[in-house]
Write an enzyme that holds these catalytic residues in place. Structure first.
Site, PDB file in Angstrom:
ATOM      1  N   ASN A 153      -7.572  11.764 -10.362  1.00 41.05           N
ATOM      2  CA  ASN A 153      -8.489  12.207 -11.411  1.00 41.05           C
ATOM      3  C   ASN A 153      -8.467  13.846 -11.767  1.00 41.05           C
ATOM      4  OD1 ASN A 153     -10.790  13.435 -10.271  1.00 41.05           O
ATOM      5  ND2 ASN A 153     -10.984  11.266  -9.449  1.00 41.05           N
TER       6      ASN A 153
ATOM      7  N   ASP B 182       0.838  -1.184  -0.244  1.00 41.15           N
ATOM      8  CA  ASP B 182      -0.003  -0.009   0.039  1.00 41.15           C
ATOM      9  C   ASP B 182       0.764   1.293  -0.165  1.00 41.15           C
ATOM     10  OD1 ASP B 182      -1.682   1.922   0.719  1.00 41.15           O
ATOM     11  OD2 ASP B 182      -2.526   1.104   2.541  1.00 41.15           O
TER      12      ASP B 182
ATOM     13  N   THR C  61      -3.594   1.979 -14.304  1.00 40.12           N
ATOM     14  CA  THR C  61      -3.733   0.409 -14.301  1.00 40.12           C
ATOM     15  C   THR C  61      -5.002  -0.096 -13.595  1.00 40.12           C
ATOM     16  OG1 THR C  61      -2.250  -0.242 -12.690  1.00 40.12           O
ATOM     17  CG2 THR C  61      -1.446  -0.082 -14.751  1.00 40.12           C
ATOM     18  N   GLY C  62      -5.693   0.819 -12.732  1.00 42.47           N
ATOM     19  CA  GLY C  62      -6.926   0.473 -12.266  1.00 42.47           C
ATOM     20  C   GLY C  62      -8.191   0.717 -12.795  1.00 42.47           C
ATOM     21  N   VAL C  63      -8.994   1.730 -12.448  1.00 37.72           N
ATOM     22  CA  VAL C  63     -10.276   2.082 -12.840  1.00 37.72           C
ATOM     23  C   VAL C  63     -10.079   2.447 -14.370  1.00 37.72           C
ATOM     24  CG1 VAL C  63     -12.141   3.748 -12.602  1.00 37.72           C
ATOM     25  CG2 VAL C  63     -11.016   2.863 -10.579  1.00 37.72           C
TER      26      VAL C  63
ATOM     27  N   VAL D 203      -5.948   4.347  -5.299  1.00 34.18           N
ATOM     28  CA  VAL D 203      -4.914   4.955  -4.643  1.00 34.18           C
ATOM     29  C   VAL D 203      -5.537   6.566  -4.130  1.00 34.18           C
ATOM     30  CG1 VAL D 203      -2.651   6.383  -5.254  1.00 34.18           C
ATOM     31  CG2 VAL D 203      -2.885   3.772  -6.256  1.00 34.18           C
ATOM     32  N   ASP D 204      -6.093   7.092  -5.010  1.00 36.17           N
ATOM     33  CA  ASP D 204      -6.366   8.388  -4.897  1.00 36.17           C
ATOM     34  C   ASP D 204      -7.300   8.273  -3.331  1.00 36.17           C
ATOM     35  OD1 ASP D 204      -6.846  11.173  -5.082  1.00 36.17           O
ATOM     36  OD2 ASP D 204      -8.526  10.893  -6.975  1.00 36.17           O
TER      37      ASP D 204
END
Ligand code: ADP
Length: 170
Positions: A25, A11, A124-126, A34-35
């Protein structure tokens, strides 16, 4: 000056570094992944500064590929560098924007005087960027950037992401 690239699994909000990079974003007002984790652990000081940026220099939000710094609040870092990754597109090549996230974050790190910088695997996530390609772009962009940063640490959340980055660095 040589920059060492290192890898850690876990993490990113638990890392100790001069600067921690947030895969933000363009609203700069928080989100998931992460945000969300950075704002949760870092506390309200980060969001306060993001709101001030939205009220001044970045009233339309931060475009993809750019980076901006705030306090790191309660994180074990001096700064959070917020950068906005591109959303993966199967029909349009947005690699240059993803490379720009790494370059611009390092440029901001140099301006701040940060010597250790921790990065997540941006987009690489959302935003669905395939991990193999994201790792290639991340490593090539950092290696291709001239910076005073001593250590760039990629912090990968899960085993698979870690292995993909490890192969790319190896
Ligand atoms: P993006 O919108 O740029 O895709 P995300 O936050 O959704 O950003 O995901 C980016 C990457 O960060 C993903 O690989 C995700 O698994 C990873 N991630 C999510 N939470 C954390 C965390 N706390 N520390 C490090 N990496 C994380």
């Amino acid at each position: 000056m040589t920059t060492t690239l290192t890898l850690t699994q876990g993490d990113i909000t638990r890392e100790s570094a001069d600067a921690i990079v947030n895969a933000a974003n363009s609203s700069l007002l928080g989100g998931g992944g992460v945000d969300g984790a950075i704002h949760r652990r870092g506390g309200p000081a980060i969001l306060d500064e993001c709101r001030r940026l939205r009220a001044s220099h970045h009233c339309r939000g931060l475009p993809a590929g750019q980076a901006v710094a705030t306090t790191a609040g309660n994180l074990d870092a001096q700064w959070v560098i917020h950068t906005v990754g591109p959303v993966w597109s199967p029909t349009e090549d947005r690699s240059e924007l993803l490379a720009s996230c790494y370059r611009e974050s390092l440029r901001v790190a140099d301006e701040l005087g940060a010597r250790t910088v921790a990065f997540p695997a941006i987009s690489t996530g959302v935003y669905r960027w395939p991990m193999e390609d994201a790792a290639r772009i991340a490593v090539e962009s950092v290696r291709g950037t001239s910076t005073d940063v001593d250590e760039v640490r990629f912090v990968l959340f899960d085993d698979r992401a870690y292995e993909v980055f490890a192969r790319r660095l190896g």
